[in-house]
Design a protein around this motif. Structure first.
Motif, short mmCIF file in Angstrom:
data_model
loop_
_atom_site.label_atom_id
_atom_site.label_comp_id
_atom_site.label_asym_id
_atom_site.label_seq_id
_atom_site.Cartn_x
_atom_site.Cartn_y
_atom_site.Cartn_z
N GLY A 119 14.27 69.09 1.29
CA GLY A 119 13.87 67.68 1.34
C GLY A 119 12.39 67.51 1.63
O GLY A 119 11.73 66.64 1.06
N PHE A 120 11.86 68.38 2.51
CA PHE A 120 10.43 68.31 2.83
C PHE A 120 9.60 68.68 1.61
O PHE A 120 8.57 68.07 1.32
N VAL A 121 10.05 69.68 0.87
CA VAL A 121 9.31 70.13 -0.32
C VAL A 121 9.29 69.04 -1.39
O VAL A 121 8.25 68.73 -1.96
N ILE A 122 10.47 68.45 -1.64
CA ILE A 122 10.53 67.44 -2.71
C ILE A 122 9.75 66.19 -2.33
O ILE A 122 9.18 65.51 -3.19
N SER A 123 9.68 65.88 -1.04
CA SER A 123 8.89 64.73 -0.61
C SER A 123 7.40 64.97 -0.86
O SER A 123 6.69 64.06 -1.31
N LEU A 124 6.93 66.19 -0.60
CA LEU A 124 5.52 66.51 -0.87
C LEU A 124 5.21 66.43 -2.36
O LEU A 124 4.16 65.90 -2.76
N LEU A 125 6.12 66.94 -3.18
CA LEU A 125 5.91 66.90 -4.63
C LEU A 125 5.85 65.47 -5.14
O LEU A 125 4.99 65.12 -5.96
N LEU A 126 6.74 64.62 -4.67
CA LEU A 126 6.78 63.24 -5.13
C LEU A 126 5.58 62.44 -4.63
O LEU A 126 5.06 61.58 -5.35
#
Length: 287
Positions: free
Chosen positions: A66-73
């Motif tokens: 979830g932390f990774v996808i938030s950074l990408l978005l």
């Protein structure tokens, strides 16, 4: 561009505009809801999975990812908004350059035929650039009494810039413009080409395919694995929870896709046609 009151919260909450992501995502949200409910039913009712099974620990993976996808978005939306805002600044610069050129020529030129020429051709550049960026065919006759000999297989803004520059050079040869005045006018004409090139850079250079494709795949697989980890804890409530999570993640990607090309026909794209019409009105007031 959509006109709205930024302080009117309740309108945003209860009003669904046609550009809202809910309308675009609704079919796939229904499919994901059915899929999540099916997974929940199989785990709870058919396989009788309890909280002691290893599959119940899948949310640990979701927490880390979830932390990774938030950074990408966040990076994706910021990059798209930077492109949108840069496009707005470029068209603001075109407005200022058109006004400055008109103000200078209104003081320099005395002949009404010369003034009439630039009264029509300066705003014409903005109108042709608007059509050029939307990949629309440019009419040879955009004004009732102006007939342009434009080759539609060539770069239209460059052709119009050439016509104006030839006119400026003819005025210099006829001693209607001095050398110092020619240098001053050249600064504004150069800005036209710089703005056109910068807009083309935004138009013709989308976000790299591999990056955009990876985010879509990440959102899809992240969402598809959510029901397996949360069905035991939430039961059939997993369906609306997963649908809402998908809606949030996919909406950010859709918004970024819409605004990364600010010169299109989407609801939130820049009002370049309106800006070009305002330039025409202002130039006619100045010259």
């Amino acid at each position: 561009m959509i006109s709205y009151n930024t302080k009117d919260w309740f309108t945003f909450i209860f009003h669904f505009h046609k550009s809202d992501t809910v309308r675009k995502l609704f079919p796939i949200m229904i499919a994901i809801g059915i899929y999540s409910a099916t997974v929940g039913y199989l785990e709870v009712e058919y396989f009788k999975i309890s909280k002691n099974d290893y599959i119940h620990n899948i949310p640990i993976m979701h927490g880390m990812l979830g932390f990774v996808i938030s950074l990408l978005l966040v990076f994706r939306t910021n990059t798209a908004y930077d492109r949108w805002w840069e496009g707005r600044k470029l068209w603001g610069s075109l407005v200022n350059s058109s006004r400055n050129l008109a103000i200078k020529l209104s003081a320099i030129l005395k002949d009404e035929n010369d003034r009439s020429f630039f009264r029509k051709y300066i705003p014409l550049y903005a109108d042709i650039l608007h059509k050029h960026l939307k990949d629309a065919d440019t009419s040879k006759q955009l004004f009732e009494d102006v007939d342009l000999e434009i080759d539609h297989h060539k770069h239209k803004p460059n052709q119009l810039k050439r016509i104006m520059y030839h006119k400026i050079n003819d005025l210099y040869d006829a001693k209607k413009i001095s050398g110092e005045q020619l240098i001053t006018i050249n600064e504004e004409l150069t800005a036209f080409t710089d703005i056109c090139g910068a807009c083309e850079r935004i138009k013709n250079t989308p976000i790299p395919y591999s990056y955009s494709a990876f985010i879509k795949k990440f959102i899809f697989f992240y969402t598809m694995t959510l029901p397996f980890g949360y069905s035991v804890s939430l039961g059939y409530l997993v369906a609306p929870v997963v649908v809402f999570i998908f809606y949030v993640l996919a909406s950010l990607e859709l918004i970024a896709e819409e605004i990364e090309d600010p010169f299109g026909d989407d609801e939130n794209d820049l009002p370049t046609k309106k800006i070009s019409e305002n330039i025409k009105k202002h130039i006619e007031e100045l010259i």
